[in-house]
Design an enzyme around this catalytic site. Structure first.
Site, PDB file in Angstrom:
ATOM      1  N   PRO A 235       0.779  -1.238   0.000  1.00 15.45           N
ATOM      2  CA  PRO A 235       0.000   0.000   0.000  1.00 15.45           C
ATOM      3  C   PRO A 235       0.813   1.292   0.000  1.00 15.45           C
ATOM      4  CG  PRO A 235       0.085  -0.946   2.186  1.00 15.45           C
ATOM      5  CD  PRO A 235       0.756  -1.935   1.297  1.00 15.45           C
ATOM      6  N   ASP A 258       4.090   1.593 -11.455  1.00 17.82           N
ATOM      7  CA  ASP A 258       3.050   2.617 -11.358  1.00 17.82           C
ATOM      8  C   ASP A 258       3.424   3.656 -10.318  1.00 17.82           C
ATOM      9  OD1 ASP A 258       1.509   1.322 -13.144  1.00 17.82           O
ATOM     10  OD2 ASP A 258       0.240   0.305 -11.663  1.00 17.82           O
ATOM     11  N   LYS A 280       0.785   7.795 -13.714  1.00 18.08           N
ATOM     12  CA  LYS A 280       0.417   9.172 -14.005  1.00 18.08           C
ATOM     13  C   LYS A 280       1.293  10.109 -13.190  1.00 18.08           C
ATOM     14  CE  LYS A 280      -3.891   9.757 -13.328  1.00 18.08           C
ATOM     15  NZ  LYS A 280      -5.308  10.039 -13.227  1.00 18.08           N
ATOM     16  N   GLY A 311       0.780  -1.002  -7.307  1.00 15.49           N
ATOM     17  CA  GLY A 311       0.405  -0.683  -5.926  1.00 15.49           C
ATOM     18  C   GLY A 311      -0.497  -1.762  -5.350  1.00 15.49           C
ATOM     19  N   ASP A 313      -2.159  -4.986  -4.249  1.00 16.16           N
ATOM     20  CA  ASP A 313      -2.115  -6.320  -4.852  1.00 16.16           C
ATOM     21  C   ASP A 313      -2.396  -6.171  -6.343  1.00 16.16           C
ATOM     22  OD1 ASP A 313      -2.455  -9.449  -4.369  1.00 16.16           O
ATOM     23  OD2 ASP A 313      -3.931  -8.784  -5.851  1.00 16.16           O
ATOM     24  N   THR A 341      -3.011  -5.555   0.021  1.00 15.07           N
ATOM     25  CA  THR A 341      -3.897  -4.598  -0.637  1.00 15.07           C
ATOM     26  C   THR A 341      -4.197  -3.402   0.278  1.00 15.07           C
ATOM     27  OG1 THR A 341      -5.896  -4.340  -1.936  1.00 15.07           O
ATOM     28  CG2 THR A 341      -6.093  -5.711   0.028  1.00 15.07           C
ATOM     29  N   MET A 396     -10.772   3.845  -5.096  1.00  9.87           N
ATOM     30  CA  MET A 396     -10.924   4.949  -6.046  1.00  9.87           C
ATOM     31  C   MET A 396     -12.124   5.792  -5.617  1.00  9.87           C
ATOM     32  SD  MET A 396     -10.001   2.918  -9.555  1.00  9.87           S
ATOM     33  CE  MET A 396     -10.429   1.257  -9.077  1.00  9.87           C
ATOM     34  N   GLY A 425      -2.818   5.990   2.790  1.00  9.27           N
ATOM     35  CA  GLY A 425      -2.683   5.101   3.943  1.00  9.27           C
ATOM     36  C   GLY A 425      -1.338   4.402   3.982  1.00  9.27           C
TER      37      GLY A 425
HETATM   38  N1  SAH Z   1      -4.118  -2.725  -6.532  1.00 15.29           N
HETATM   39  C1  SAH Z   1      -4.306  -1.682  -5.554  1.00 15.29           C
HETATM   40  C2  SAH Z   1      -5.490  -0.791  -5.873  1.00 15.29           C
HETATM   41  C3  SAH Z   1      -5.341  -0.053  -7.142  1.00 15.29           C
HETATM   42  S1  SAH Z   1      -6.705   0.971  -7.495  1.00 15.29           S
HETATM   43  C4  SAH Z   1      -4.457  -2.324  -4.174  1.00 15.29           C
HETATM   44  O1  SAH Z   1      -4.569  -3.536  -4.060  1.00 15.29           O
HETATM   45  O2  SAH Z   1      -4.381  -1.597  -3.183  1.00 15.29           O
HETATM   46  C5  SAH Z   1      -6.153   2.519  -6.866  1.00 15.29           C
HETATM   47  C6  SAH Z   1      -6.917   2.883  -5.636  1.00 15.29           C
HETATM   48  O3  SAH Z   1      -6.426   2.160  -4.530  1.00 15.29           O
HETATM   49  C7  SAH Z   1      -6.787   4.323  -5.236  1.00 15.29           C
HETATM   50  O4  SAH Z   1      -7.659   5.152  -5.941  1.00 15.29           O
HETATM   51  C8  SAH Z   1      -7.169   4.259  -3.775  1.00 15.29           C
HETATM   52  O5  SAH Z   1      -8.564   4.156  -3.616  1.00 15.29           O
HETATM   53  C9  SAH Z   1      -6.582   2.925  -3.385  1.00 15.29           C
HETATM   54  N2  SAH Z   1      -5.270   3.078  -2.771  1.00 15.29           N
HETATM   55  C10 SAH Z   1      -4.123   2.550  -3.175  1.00 15.29           C
HETATM   56  N3  SAH Z   1      -3.125   2.832  -2.297  1.00 15.29           N
HETATM   57  C11 SAH Z   1      -3.685   3.543  -1.317  1.00 15.29           C
HETATM   58  C12 SAH Z   1      -3.206   4.130  -0.115  1.00 15.29           C
HETATM   59  N4  SAH Z   1      -1.924   4.006   0.254  1.00 15.29           N
HETATM   60  N5  SAH Z   1      -4.070   4.783   0.680  1.00 15.29           N
HETATM   61  C13 SAH Z   1      -5.365   4.901   0.341  1.00 15.29           C
HETATM   62  N6  SAH Z   1      -5.871   4.385  -0.798  1.00 15.29           N
HETATM   63  C14 SAH Z   1      -5.058   3.713  -1.602  1.00 15.29           C
END
Ligand code: SAH
Length: 587
Positions: A235, A258, A280, A311, A313, A341, A396, A425
């Protein structure tokens, strides 16, 4: 004169004298872990302060025949030759090694000048006969021996371990060591480099002995079928990358990553590994998915070990499934290394257990993103709203939140259900807003939370205050650059809640990516040399004006000021860990 290096840890050393010269000897000894006693009627302030902090024992009095056999080493640095001579003769009688500053006649050992690069040390001596020449030579070498030798010596130590592990006969071992040296050291330029993981593998292969490097490398590449590892970076907190994920990264020839994965890149990633950012950037568009797919296939087909770092999982709202389908269709071998995740981890950092006995027996990870499109799969708000013993975690979620809340309320969710939004987070930039489901959208807007953020709705959110362990840590929210040569310091800062960005010397491209991933709050430097090499990195994004330079010792502080660094804070060189944490926390 016979040069040796001494392990002085916990050895008792005596320094007679309390001026600037004595101070330098004391600092050198303490740096190596010696226990120092100073005898002098008057001492300079720094020595008195060190005594107050318990870093040395100070006896403020004249010398009275104290140079006996109880000491491992004895130094005399008074401005009275007679006292110095008495110390030396007493030491000789007691059979203890003794050094009198600037008086080679009264020395049973001499201190070489040193040039240090990591654990590598070059010592220069003239048996005390021409110290002026030694000083000038040291300066010359200080310039000629680049900072890269520190990383080189660590890689040499690692390589030695790998060679030893082969259990090969002595002459084969020597051949492997020769190979490492020839390939990594330029004897004319006096420069060195750290070999790539692929090179090291090639050298250690049984058949690599008699072939030259380039063909060994080609052979290794041709033998290898490319592989794409879809790796979850976790995360955001670097420590939440899995062991296997890190292993694949350290072994990779190319990393395609990413934006959300930036902070988790290992800073000690081989400098030769290709880095392909495809996320991005502020103001930019992300690389289109088709281009990412093409890139993965192309890299793998050229025989490379590729890590696709995503990011959290890779399969949780990460398009990992789509990329794996493309690789499968192209006949490219791939594997999945799951990650932690964010929907679970960011909540844990915010004090929210996503399930809880008797409270939440179901966990739904969902995104309202698709529902925003009329032709996309729709979220069953009716089912979600009717399930009070569940936790809903929305990915998201920033722009989708108002609509999601409206739908849930429309379908009968209790408007007072606890709810939380967590931004960034598990990182140093984490923020959270706690409210009820009906109030969350306005609370989030008032706080100005931005992506990446997640929301959670459900009874377990009510635990968030009692279970908020992270903001109780003294260094929560700090993101500090620490020289990679000081791993214990990094570990201590991390255990106090900081994110320590371990910066290798020289900086790797991966370390630069990590530094730029999120704003830094400070850096720690212990020597002038560290200031010099960190200086070149301070233009990178992440290094805002607010970055505090914590300088452990006057040498580092003086150099930082000389280089015009802002927010220089000088701390004692031998500051105790707890005190350091408290000082940084109080800043
Ligand atoms: N594969 C990732 C999610 C990708 S979608 C996973 O398993 O975590 C991208 C979304 O993940 C972001 O828009 C947000 O909602 C969430 N996200 C990813 N990292 C985050 C973080 N550190 N803190 C809060 N939300 C996060």
């Amino acid at each position: 004169m016979y040069p040796i290096t001494l392990d002085l840890r916990n050895r008792h050393c005596l320094v007679v004298g309390g001026g600037g010269v004595a101070l330098r000897k004391v600092q050198g000894l303490i740096e190596e872990g010696a226990r120092v006693t100073v005898i002098a009627p008057e001492v300079v302030d720094s020595l008195a302060e060190m005594a107050d902090r318990g870093e040395l024992v100070l006896e403020k009095r004249e010398y009275h025949g104290d140079a006996d056999q109880n000491w491992a080493l004895i130094f005399a640095a008074t401005d009275d030759r007679e006292t110095n001579a008495r110390v030396f003769h007493d030491a000789e009688e007691a059979g203890v090694w003794c050094n009198v500053a600037d008086d080679p006649e009264l020395c049973s050992f001499h201190l070489p000048a040193r040039v240090r690069r990591g654990s590598l040390q070059f010592a220069i001596g003239s048996a005390g006969k021409a110290p002026f020449a030694v000083r000038r030579l040291r300066k010359l070498l200080e310039r000629r021996i680049g900072p890269e030798w520190g990383a080189w010596s660590s890689s040499a130590a690692r390589y030695r371990g790998a060679v030893r592990a082969l259990g090969a006969p002595r002459d084969r071992e020597e051949a492997l060591f020769d190979r490492f040296f020839q390939e990594t050291v330029d004897p004319d330029e006096l420069t060195s480099r750290v070999p790539t993981a692929a090179e090291e593998r090639a050298w250690l292969e049984p058949s690599a002995e008699s072939v030259d490097c380039s063909s060994a490398e080609k052979k290794a590449t041709a033998d290898r079928v490319g592989l794409v590892s879809l790796v979850g970076a976790g995360p955001g907190c670097p420590g939440l990358l899995t062991v296997r994920g890190r292993q694949r990264l350290m072994d990779a020839d190319a990393v395609v990553f990413d934006r959300l994965a930036m902070a988790a890149l290992p800073t000690d990633l081989a400098p030769e590994a290709e880095l392909h950012p495809v996320g991005k950037e502020a103001g930019d568009h992300p690389v289109p998915q088709e281009e990412i797919n093409d890139l993965l296939v192309r890299l793998a087909r050229s025989g490379k070990k590729v890590v696709r770092l995503k990011g959290g999982d890779p399969y949780v709202f990460g398009r990992g499934g789509e990329e794996a389908e493309v690789l499968a269709a192209a006949g490219v071998p791939f594997e999945i290394v799951p990650g932690v995740t964010s929907g679970v981890a960011a909540m844990a950092w915010a004090g929210v257990p996503v399930t809880f006995r008797r409270e939440a027996v179901r966990l739904t990870l969902f995104t309202a993103h698709e529902s925003a499109k009329p032709d996309g799969p729709q979220v069953r708000w009716d089912l979600l709203a009717q399930d009070p013993h569940a936790t809903l975690v929305g990915y998201m979620g920033v722009s989708a939140l108002p609509q999601a809340v409206a739908k849930l309320i429309e379908h009968g969710i209790d408007p007072s259900t606890p709810a939380v939004m967590v931004e960034q987070g598990t990182t140093s930039a984490q923020r959270r807003v706690i409210s009820t489901v009906s109030e969350l959208p306005s609370a989030v807007e008032a706080a100005g939370l931005e992506p990446p953020a997640l929301f959670a709705i459900g009874p377990t959110v009510a635990h968030s205050d009692t279970l908020d362990w992270i903001s109780r840590l003294p260094l929560a929210g700090h993101r500090l650059v620490v020289p990679a040569t000081r791993p214990e310091l990094g570990a201590r800062l991390e255990s106090a809640g900081a994110e320590a960005v371990m910066l290798p010397l020289p900086a790797t491209p991966a370390a630069r990516v990590v530094m730029a991933a999120l704003p830094l709050t400070g850096c720690l430097v212990c020597t002038a040399a560290e200031v010099d090499w960190m200086d070149g990195e301070r233009d990178g994004s992440g290094w805002g004006d607010a970055v505090v330079a914590w300088c452990l010792g006057p040498e580092a502080a003086a150099r930082a000021r000389e280089r015009g660094w802002s927010n220089v804070r000088e701390l004692p060189a031998e500051i105790d860990d707890d005190e350091l944490v408290a000082t940084v926390a109080g800043s």
